[in-house]
Structures are given as structure tokens and as C-alpha cells.
Design a protein around this motif. Structure first.
Motif, PDB file in Angstrom:
ATOM      1  N   ASP A  22       6.282   9.343  -8.331  1.00  0.00           N
ATOM      2  CA  ASP A  22       5.617   8.241  -9.032  1.00  0.00           C
ATOM      3  C   ASP A  22       5.375   7.017  -8.148  1.00  0.00           C
ATOM      4  N   LEU A  23       5.302   7.208  -6.835  1.00  0.00           N
ATOM      5  CA  LEU A  23       5.106   6.080  -5.925  1.00  0.00           C
ATOM      6  C   LEU A  23       3.629   5.733  -5.787  1.00  0.00           C
ATOM      7  N   PRO A  24       3.307   4.442  -5.690  1.00  0.00           N
ATOM      8  CA  PRO A  24       1.910   4.065  -5.459  1.00  0.00           C
ATOM      9  C   PRO A  24       1.526   4.306  -4.004  1.00  0.00           C
ATOM     10  N   GLU A  25       0.240   4.246  -3.726  1.00  0.00           N
ATOM     11  CA  GLU A  25      -0.245   4.391  -2.356  1.00  0.00           C
ATOM     12  C   GLU A  25      -0.011   3.066  -1.636  1.00  0.00           C
ATOM     13  N   ILE A  26       0.771   3.106  -0.569  1.00  0.00           N
ATOM     14  CA  ILE A  26       1.161   1.898   0.155  1.00  0.00           C
ATOM     15  C   ILE A  26       0.531   1.934   1.541  1.00  0.00           C
ATOM     16  N   HIS A  27      -0.007   0.784   1.970  1.00  0.00           N
ATOM     17  CA  HIS A  27      -0.589   0.660   3.306  1.00  0.00           C
ATOM     18  C   HIS A  27      -0.003  -0.560   3.991  1.00  0.00           C
ATOM     19  N   ASP A  88      14.429   1.367  -7.010  1.00  0.00           N
ATOM     20  CA  ASP A  88      14.104   1.547  -8.424  1.00  0.00           C
ATOM     21  C   ASP A  88      12.600   1.637  -8.629  1.00  0.00           C
ATOM     22  N   SER A  89      11.857   0.731  -7.993  1.00  0.00           N
ATOM     23  CA  SER A  89      10.406   0.723  -8.169  1.00  0.00           C
ATOM     24  C   SER A  89       9.741   0.050  -6.976  1.00  0.00           C
ATOM     25  N   ILE A  90       8.480   0.410  -6.764  1.00  0.00           N
ATOM     26  CA  ILE A  90       7.647  -0.250  -5.763  1.00  0.00           C
ATOM     27  C   ILE A  90       6.317  -0.562  -6.430  1.00  0.00           C
ATOM     28  N   GLN A  91       5.938  -1.843  -6.417  1.00  0.00           N
ATOM     29  CA  GLN A  91       4.668  -2.267  -7.002  1.00  0.00           C
ATOM     30  C   GLN A  91       3.806  -2.876  -5.904  1.00  0.00           C
ATOM     31  N   VAL A  92       2.545  -2.474  -5.853  1.00  0.00           N
ATOM     32  CA  VAL A  92       1.601  -3.089  -4.925  1.00  0.00           C
ATOM     33  C   VAL A  92       0.946  -4.244  -5.668  1.00  0.00           C
ATOM     34  N   LEU A  93       1.186  -5.469  -5.192  1.00  0.00           N
ATOM     35  CA  LEU A  93       0.654  -6.656  -5.849  1.00  0.00           C
ATOM     36  C   LEU A  93      -0.746  -6.997  -5.356  1.00  0.00           C
ATOM     37  N   ARG A  94      -0.999  -6.726  -4.072  1.00  0.00           N
ATOM     38  CA  ARG A  94      -2.264  -7.120  -3.465  1.00  0.00           C
ATOM     39  C   ARG A  94      -2.510  -6.242  -2.250  1.00  0.00           C
ATOM     40  N   ARG A  95      -3.725  -5.760  -2.106  1.00  0.00           N
ATOM     41  CA  ARG A  95      -4.091  -4.952  -0.937  1.00  0.00           C
ATOM     42  C   ARG A  95      -4.506  -5.875   0.197  1.00  0.00           C
ATOM     43  N   GLY A  96      -4.046  -5.585   1.398  1.00  0.00           N
ATOM     44  CA  GLY A  96      -4.392  -6.403   2.551  1.00  0.00           C
ATOM     45  C   GLY A  96      -5.372  -5.694   3.464  1.00  0.00           C
ATOM     46  N   LYS A  97      -6.252  -6.469   4.076  1.00  0.00           N
ATOM     47  CA  LYS A  97      -7.240  -5.915   5.000  1.00  0.00           C
ATOM     48  C   LYS A  97      -6.771  -6.198   6.423  1.00  0.00           C
ATOM     49  N   VAL A  98      -6.286  -5.170   7.104  1.00  0.00           N
ATOM     50  CA  VAL A  98      -5.795  -5.315   8.473  1.00  0.00           C
ATOM     51  C   VAL A  98      -6.383  -4.209   9.332  1.00  0.00           C
TER      52      VAL A  98
END
Length: 127
Positions: A22-27, A88-98
Motif C-alpha cells: 500500500d505504499l505510494p510512488e515516491i521520487h 506506519d504510513s508514508i504520504q506524499v504531500l507534494r511532488r518535486g521537480k528535480v
């Protein structure tokens, strides 16, 4: 050779049992909030750590992310094992452009110089 293949299959099956689905896509460059389970005395609570992902390492069950935040003018970095039962959880709050895989150059910057542009979708929705 046959024993080597069987050993790899056994390792993959054990790792698959411990992987979270259930993990979000993290970059790298994303602003994330990581909920970490902490035991104090006999009680357990979830502590949030919010910051920018500056590095990602390894793959599969051993994937780690390094998250950096500024707390009272001091840079704080934590390395999280993504599939750990302590997370417990990982939430992506904002996508960064790098345009880098590792953002270690942020360690030398202070204040507004540490900001990362937000990623916007360039695809326009058509009706």
C-alpha cells in the motif's frame, strides 16, 4: 547452479512476504510525511517526520529513503527502511521537480535556496 537458483527463489519468496503493497510512488524531491511507530514505556504512538526526499537507495525489501527537514535552523536527516514494520504510513504531500538522483547539494544551502519547484502535469485534460 541448480542450488543457486533455488536459494534465490527462497530469498525472493521470503522478501515478498515482508513487502508492503500500500505504499505510494515516491521520487527524489518529493515532500513526504512518514509516520514512525515509537514505543515509550509500555505505550506505542505514531510520530510524524515531514521533509524532502533527498536520496533513495537499494530495491525490493531493502529500499531506503533519506528524508531531510530543517528544525529550528538545524538540518535533520533520517534514513527510513520503507518496508519496515516500524513505518506506519508514508504520504506524499507534494511532488518535486528535480533533475538529479541525489539532492545532497541541499545540505550546503539555507533558507529559500533549499526550495524545490513543484511538479505540474504538462498534459492538458481534454473533454
Amino acid at each position: 547452479m541448480n542450488a543457486r537458483i533455488n536459494a534465490e527463489e527462497i530469498i525472493r519468496s521470503i522478501e515478498a512476504a515482508h513487502m508492503k503493497s500500500d505504499l505510494p510512488e515516491i521520487h527524489v524531491g518529493d515532500q513526504v510525511r512518514v509516520g514512525v511507530r515509537i514505543q515509550e514505556g509500555g505505550k506505542e504512538r505514531v510520530q510524524a517526520f515531514e521533509g524532502t526526499v533527498i536520496a533513495m537507495r537499494h530495491s525490493g525489501c531493502n529500499r531506503t529513503i533519506t528524508v531531510r527537514k530543517i528544525f529550528q535552523g538545524i538540518g535533520v536527516e533520517r534514513v527510513f527502511l520503507v518496508h519496515s514494520p516500524r513505518i506506519d504510513s508514508i504520504q506524499v504531500l507534494r511532488r518535486g521537480k528535480v533533475r538529479r538522483a541525489k539532492l545532497f547539494y541541499l545540505r550546503n544551502r539555507v533558507g529559500k535556496a533549499t526550495r524545490i519547484k513543484a511538479k505540474t502535469d504538462s498534459k492538458e485534460e481534454t473533454l
